[in-house]
Design a protein around this motif. Structure first.
Motif, short mmCIF file in Angstrom:
data_model
loop_
_atom_site.label_atom_id
_atom_site.label_comp_id
_atom_site.label_asym_id
_atom_site.label_seq_id
_atom_site.Cartn_x
_atom_site.Cartn_y
_atom_site.Cartn_z
N GLN A 173 0.84 -1.07 -0.21
CA GLN A 173 0.08 -0.06 -0.10
C GLN A 173 0.71 1.27 -0.15
O GLN A 173 1.96 1.23 0.42
CB GLN A 173 -0.90 0.13 1.15
CG GLN A 173 -1.87 -1.11 1.39
CD GLN A 173 -2.68 -1.12 2.63
OE1 GLN A 173 -3.01 -0.11 2.96
NE2 GLN A 173 -2.84 -2.12 3.18
N MET A 174 0.13 2.53 -0.41
CA MET A 174 0.87 3.52 -0.37
C MET A 174 0.00 4.34 0.49
O MET A 174 -1.17 4.64 0.20
CB MET A 174 0.96 4.30 -1.71
CG MET A 174 1.92 3.95 -2.74
SD MET A 174 3.67 3.99 -1.99
CE MET A 174 3.97 5.79 -2.26
N VAL A 175 0.68 4.85 1.82
CA VAL A 175 -0.20 5.71 2.55
C VAL A 175 0.45 6.90 3.06
O VAL A 175 1.70 6.82 3.42
CB VAL A 175 -0.35 4.56 3.88
CG1 VAL A 175 -1.19 5.32 4.92
CG2 VAL A 175 -0.99 3.21 3.47
N ALA A 176 -0.43 7.85 3.38
CA ALA A 176 0.20 9.11 3.88
C ALA A 176 0.75 8.78 5.23
O ALA A 176 0.28 8.13 6.00
CB ALA A 176 -0.83 10.38 3.82
N LYS A 177 1.87 9.64 5.49
CA LYS A 177 2.28 9.78 6.93
C LYS A 177 1.22 10.10 7.87
O LYS A 177 0.63 11.02 7.73
CB LYS A 177 3.77 10.66 7.19
CG LYS A 177 4.81 10.15 6.15
CD LYS A 177 5.91 11.22 6.25
CE LYS A 177 6.86 11.00 5.37
NZ LYS A 177 8.15 12.10 5.48
N GLY A 178 1.03 9.44 8.80
CA GLY A 178 0.07 9.78 10.01
C GLY A 178 -1.28 9.09 9.41
O GLY A 178 -2.25 9.08 10.23
N GLY A 179 -1.36 8.44 8.00
CA GLY A 179 -2.71 7.96 7.74
C GLY A 179 -2.74 6.21 8.35
O GLY A 179 -1.76 5.85 8.76
N THR A 180 -3.79 6.04 7.99
CA THR A 180 -4.00 4.49 8.33
C THR A 180 -4.13 3.69 7.08
O THR A 180 -4.96 3.72 6.01
CB THR A 180 -5.33 4.23 9.19
OG1 THR A 180 -5.29 5.27 10.21
CG2 THR A 180 -5.53 3.01 9.85
N CYS A 181 -3.40 2.38 7.21
CA CYS A 181 -3.55 1.32 6.40
C CYS A 181 -4.89 0.72 6.32
O CYS A 181 -5.49 0.36 7.05
CB CYS A 181 -2.34 0.52 6.37
SG CYS A 181 -0.88 1.07 6.42
N SER A 182 -5.32 -0.02 5.16
CA SER A 182 -6.48 -0.86 5.14
C SER A 182 -6.09 -2.14 5.91
O SER A 182 -4.83 -2.41 5.89
CB SER A 182 -6.87 -1.16 3.76
OG SER A 182 -5.59 -1.95 2.88
N THR A 183 -7.03 -2.70 6.55
CA THR A 183 -6.89 -3.98 7.27
C THR A 183 -6.14 -5.11 6.43
O THR A 183 -6.63 -5.45 5.44
CB THR A 183 -8.02 -4.16 8.17
OG1 THR A 183 -8.53 -3.07 8.78
CG2 THR A 183 -7.80 -5.41 8.88
N VAL A 184 -5.16 -5.89 7.11
CA VAL A 184 -4.46 -7.15 6.66
C VAL A 184 -4.52 -8.17 7.73
O VAL A 184 -4.16 -7.57 8.83
CB VAL A 184 -3.24 -6.76 6.37
CG1 VAL A 184 -2.44 -8.10 5.84
CG2 VAL A 184 -2.95 -5.79 5.11
N THR A 185 -4.96 -9.31 7.50
CA THR A 185 -5.26 -10.38 8.49
C THR A 185 -4.26 -11.36 8.12
O THR A 185 -4.02 -11.94 7.03
CB THR A 185 -6.51 -11.12 8.19
OG1 THR A 185 -7.53 -9.98 8.53
CG2 THR A 185 -6.81 -12.09 9.56
N ALA A 186 -3.66 -11.78 9.21
CA ALA A 186 -2.83 -13.09 9.30
C ALA A 186 -3.46 -14.25 9.43
O ALA A 186 -4.19 -14.24 10.35
CB ALA A 186 -1.70 -12.94 10.44
N VAL A 187 -3.18 -15.28 8.36
CA VAL A 187 -3.94 -16.64 8.36
C VAL A 187 -3.12 -17.78 8.55
O VAL A 187 -2.38 -18.04 7.75
CB VAL A 187 -4.85 -16.72 6.93
CG1 VAL A 187 -5.64 -17.66 7.19
CG2 VAL A 187 -5.72 -15.44 7.01
N PRO A 188 -3.18 -18.11 9.85
CA PRO A 188 -2.11 -19.41 9.95
C PRO A 188 -2.59 -20.52 9.39
O PRO A 188 -3.74 -20.90 8.92
CB PRO A 188 -2.19 -19.69 11.52
CG PRO A 188 -3.68 -19.17 12.02
CD PRO A 188 -4.09 -17.90 11.07
N ASN A 189 -1.48 -21.58 8.71
CA ASN A 189 -1.87 -23.18 8.30
C ASN A 189 -2.32 -23.62 9.32
O ASN A 189 -2.09 -23.50 10.63
CB ASN A 189 -0.61 -23.11 7.39
CG ASN A 189 -0.25 -22.33 6.41
OD1 ASN A 189 -0.96 -21.47 5.61
ND2 ASN A 189 1.12 -22.37 5.93
N GLU A 190 -2.67 -24.75 8.82
CA GLU A 190 -3.29 -25.72 9.58
C GLU A 190 -1.85 -26.45 10.35
O GLU A 190 -0.88 -26.61 9.97
CB GLU A 190 -3.93 -27.16 9.16
CG GLU A 190 -4.31 -28.03 9.74
CD GLU A 190 -5.11 -29.29 8.99
OE1 GLU A 190 -5.32 -30.47 9.85
OE2 GLU A 190 -5.22 -29.25 7.90
N GLY A 191 -2.12 -26.49 11.68
CA GLY A 191 -0.70 -27.11 12.60
C GLY A 191 -0.01 -25.85 12.96
O GLY A 191 0.92 -26.01 13.72
#
Length: 519
Positions: free
Chosen positions: A350-368
């Motif tokens: 993403q390209m985000v302004a200083k002080g701005g907020t990124c769009s949400t990203v989610t960490a998805v663990p693999n099985e195990g």
């Protein structure tokens, strides 16, 4: 008084419709649709200016006219013309080759300390063999005091740092921040910087890396691949003339058909290398190795502990996007990556302004596997869970921010230890076990194997009178193996092992002892 005004047919139908019970919900739905449509039109023209929204936070992009005429092959380096200067294919030199090399460069070089091989959390380089300065250009190689060591009161220049660190070779990569510079001026500045390094430590081989390609959809369209090709062609010619080696890493990073960077090899800004780009670069470096005789004076001097580059050393970004009135854009690249054991869901670049907020990203663990946490190169991720909405710090520079999601393998469920089975009882042998008497006899009892030559008569054959012995032993005595007992002592009769169920009574004056009894 009745009205004489005629009612139109559609009016009668409308009145009939309104009198029905379902009329009110229908009218409410129609009004709601109208309100939503009006609101959408207002947002479209006032907030977005009539342009489509960009979920990744990057600026809108339109192709410059010069891009349409770009020739993917015309300005590229002629490898055959510079045979001997351009490094050829070799066997994989491995991690040892990288560890013996000192990497010098700009913000792309900084990224070598962030990424590593796939499935390995260790980066390709560390501060012990990497001096990368964000927004630095070739004109500052010999003069910018950037590297710090423990025990030194001030930072030193790159040539001075090379002398202190005594690497076997140097791979240097500049030029991204010089794409607006005149080619001749660029080469003169590069020559001066390389000469300073060689003079400071003449024992290190010097390899000059190509300027990496741009992505066609780059943020700053004032930067072009025509400029990149022109500077790279000038660099390889300089290496030929000055005796340096040229690493044509563009071969690993460019799309051979378009000439631009391969898809996903750069961040959203189209300039900085992504994780995929850095991995491809290092695969190329290891398979285009340059290994010569090690001529460094031995033993090597002790290298002081490295503290690294002074942070925020250069505050201006020479290749930043220019907005209205020539003002530099405040947006920086933000990249989300993850360790082994999981994937990411969302816009990872993403390209985000200083002080701005990124769009949400989610960490998805693999099985195990399970999610452990987030880490940021600058700023704080707080106590975020698997889903992260990151706010870019105000002090972020052109190198942007890299956010890493970490996973670890779950521990295996403990297995129950089986109960031990009972040991089987020993099976009796053919010979009967000896029977131990509850009370030992007064005189030693001979073992069956030690019985004298004279047989003891079987109980069934015993006479009513004392049993006579066939040999010299008296009838009232049982001979002992070593010494005969006194005549006054009772005689012990030893029955055979095949004693019948109802044995005959022993003669008077004798004591019956079970066969095989231990003494």
């Amino acid at each position: 008084m009745a009205s004489n005004r005629k009612i139109a047919p559609w009016q009668r139908k409308l009145r009939a419709l309104l009198q029905k019970p379902a009329a009110l919900p229908i009218l409410a739905a129609i009004c709601g649709l109208i309100i939503v449509a009006i609101a959408a039109i207002v947002v479209w023209f006032t907030v977005l200016g009539g342009k489509p929204a960009d979920d990744s936070g990057s600026t809108s992009w339109s192709e410059p006219a010069s891009d349409a005429s770009y020739d993917a092959t015309a300005g590229k380096v002629d490898v055959e013309a510079y045979e001997g200067t351009v490094l050829a294919v070799t066997e994989d030199a491995g991690q040892e080759y990288l560890d013996e090399t000192l990497f010098l460069g700009d913000s792309n070089t900084v990224r070598y300390m962030v990424y590593g091989p796939e499935g390995n959390e260790e980066p390709f380089t560390t501060i012990d063999n990497n001096i990368g300065v964000v927004s630095m250009g070739v004109q500052q190689i010999a003069t910018l005091k950037c590297e710090n060591f423990v025990g030194r009161s001030s930072a030193v220049t790159m040539p001075e740092a090379v002398k202190i660190m005594q690497p076997r070779r140097v791979i240097i990569g500049f030029g991204t921040n010089n794409l607006t510079m005149n080619v001749d001026t660029f080469i003169e500045e590069y020559k001066e910087g390389l000469a300073a390094i060689h003079e400071a430590y003449p024992y290190a081989d010097i390899i000059v890396n190509a300027i990496p390609p741009l992505d066609k959809q780059r943020s700053n369209t004032a930067l072009s691949m025509t400029q990149v090709d022109a500077l790279n062609s000038a660099i390889v010619q300089m290496c030929e003339e000055e005796g340096y080696k040229y690493l044509d890493s563009s071969q690993a990073l460019e799309d051979p058909e378009t000439g631009w960077a391969k898809t996903d090899y750069t961040l959203s800004d189209g300039v900085h290398l992504s994780q995929n780009g850095v991995r491809a670069l290092f695969e190329y470096i290891k398979t285009h190795a340059y290994i010569t005789e090690d001529t460094r004076p031995k033993p090597l001097n002790k290298v002081p502990e490295v503290q690294g580059v002074t942070p925020n050393l250069i505050t201006s970004d020479p290749i930043a996007v220019r907005g209205e009135n020539g003002q530099t854009s405040t947006k920086v690249p933000v990249e989300f990556v993850c360790s082994e054991g999981g994937t990411l869901s969302g816009a990872t670049s993403q390209m985000v302004a200083k002080g701005g907020t990124c769009s949400t990203v989610t960490a998805v663990p693999n099985e195990g596997w399970e999610f452990v946490g987030w880490a940021a190169t600058i700023g704080s991720t707080g106590g975020s869970g698997e889903s992260l909405t990151f706010t870019v710090p105000g002090n972020a520079d052109a190198n942007g921010v890299i956010l890493t999601a970490y996973f670890e393998q779950k521990e295996a469920e403990p297995t129950q230890t089986p109960e031990p089975t009972a040991s089987p009882s020993p099976t009796p042998s053919a010979s009967p076990a000896p029977v131990v008497p509850t009370q030992a006899p007064a005189t030693p009892v001979p073992q069956p194997t030690q019985a004298p030559a004279t047989e003891v008569p079987q109980p069934t054959q015993a006479p009513a009178t004392p049993v006579p012995q066939p040999t010299q032993a008296p009838a009232t005595e049982v001979p002992q193996p070593t010494q005969a007992p006194a005549p006054s002592e009772p005689t012990v009769t030893v029955p055979d092992n095949s004693t019948p169920a109802n044995p005959a009574p022993a003669p008077e004056g004798t004591e019956s002892v079970p066969a095989g009894a231990a003494g």
